[in-house]
Design a protein around this motif. Sequence first.
Motif, PDB file in Angstrom:
ATOM      1  N   ALA A 106      -7.001  15.771  -7.345  1.00  0.00           N
ATOM      2  CA  ALA A 106      -6.798  14.327  -7.418  1.00  0.00           C
ATOM      3  C   ALA A 106      -8.018  13.601  -6.853  1.00  0.00           C
ATOM      4  N   LEU A 107      -8.349  12.489  -7.490  1.00  0.00           N
ATOM      5  CA  LEU A 107      -9.420  11.617  -6.994  1.00  0.00           C
ATOM      6  C   LEU A 107      -8.748  10.397  -6.389  1.00  0.00           C
ATOM      7  N   ASN A 108      -8.869  10.234  -5.107  1.00  0.00           N
ATOM      8  CA  ASN A 108      -8.133   9.201  -4.384  1.00  0.00           C
ATOM      9  C   ASN A 108      -9.099   8.478  -3.445  1.00  0.00           C
ATOM     10  N   TYR A 109      -9.288   7.188  -3.684  1.00  0.00           N
ATOM     11  CA  TYR A 109     -10.260   6.420  -2.911  1.00  0.00           C
ATOM     12  C   TYR A 109      -9.607   5.191  -2.285  1.00  0.00           C
ATOM     13  N   TRP A 110     -10.122   4.829  -1.104  1.00  0.00           N
ATOM     14  CA  TRP A 110      -9.623   3.666  -0.366  1.00  0.00           C
ATOM     15  C   TRP A 110     -10.775   2.750  -0.004  1.00  0.00           C
ATOM     16  N   GLY A 111     -10.464   1.475   0.029  1.00  0.00           N
ATOM     17  CA  GLY A 111     -11.414   0.519   0.560  1.00  0.00           C
ATOM     18  C   GLY A 111     -11.323   0.473   2.071  1.00  0.00           C
ATOM     19  N   GLN A 112     -12.166  -0.373   2.657  1.00  0.00           N
ATOM     20  CA  GLN A 112     -12.226  -0.441   4.121  1.00  0.00           C
ATOM     21  C   GLN A 112     -11.170  -1.361   4.711  1.00  0.00           C
ATOM     22  N   GLY A 113     -10.526  -2.146   3.855  1.00  0.00           N
ATOM     23  CA  GLY A 113      -9.480  -3.047   4.319  1.00  0.00           C
ATOM     24  C   GLY A 113      -9.998  -4.452   4.588  1.00  0.00           C
ATOM     25  N   THR A 114      -9.103  -5.405   4.370  1.00  0.00           N
ATOM     26  CA  THR A 114      -9.415  -6.798   4.679  1.00  0.00           C
ATOM     27  C   THR A 114      -8.211  -7.426   5.369  1.00  0.00           C
ATOM     28  N   GLN A 115      -8.457  -8.146   6.436  1.00  0.00           N
ATOM     29  CA  GLN A 115      -7.371  -8.708   7.251  1.00  0.00           C
ATOM     30  C   GLN A 115      -6.834  -9.978   6.608  1.00  0.00           C
ATOM     31  N   VAL A 116      -5.527 -10.039   6.510  1.00  0.00           N
ATOM     32  CA  VAL A 116      -4.830 -11.255   6.086  1.00  0.00           C
ATOM     33  C   VAL A 116      -3.915 -11.673   7.228  1.00  0.00           C
ATOM     34  N   THR A 117      -4.065 -12.906   7.660  1.00  0.00           N
ATOM     35  CA  THR A 117      -3.243 -13.436   8.741  1.00  0.00           C
ATOM     36  C   THR A 117      -2.572 -14.717   8.262  1.00  0.00           C
ATOM     37  N   VAL A 118      -1.252 -14.726   8.333  1.00  0.00           N
ATOM     38  CA  VAL A 118      -0.478 -15.899   7.930  1.00  0.00           C
ATOM     39  C   VAL A 118       0.139 -16.487   9.195  1.00  0.00           C
ATOM     40  N   SER A 119      -0.377 -17.634   9.580  1.00  0.00           N
ATOM     41  CA  SER A 119       0.044 -18.217  10.848  1.00  0.00           C
ATOM     42  C   SER A 119      -0.188 -19.720  10.825  1.00  0.00           C
ATOM     43  N   SER A 120       0.704 -20.416  11.498  1.00  0.00           N
ATOM     44  CA  SER A 120       0.533 -21.859  11.629  1.00  0.00           C
ATOM     45  C   SER A 120      -0.214 -22.198  12.915  1.00  0.00           C
TER      46      SER A 120
END
Length: 120
Positions: A106-120
């Motif tokens: 299997a060829l399985n790749y991941w990105g480094q990630g990006t932060q999502v913050t939902v806050s008031s």
Amino acid sequence: QVQLVESGGGVVQPGGSLRLSCAASISTFSFYSKGWYRQTPGKQRELVVSITSDGTRDYADSVKGRFTISRDNAKDTIFLQMNSLKPEATAVYYCNALRLRAGTPALNYWGQGTQVTVSS
């Protein structure tokens, strides 16, 4: 070297929208199943949405009707449009590309990630 590079994360208020992008350096990217996952501290990474090479989409129940995955095969890029964001969507979002072929690893790749913050 294969790379998946996410972008578009940030801080948004509840009810707001964000659009994530994932650009791939994979020449056969269109043959891969792709997906967006997310992870919060102390929890397992969970699938948000996936899209197969033939375009079949599978959304987590928690995001149905609010998140949309799309792709631009010409640019080897996928997107995640996130609308009506809720605080519980706060997480690091990861892009994934997977290719399964009989008789080969299997060829399985991941990105480094990006932060999502939902806050008031």
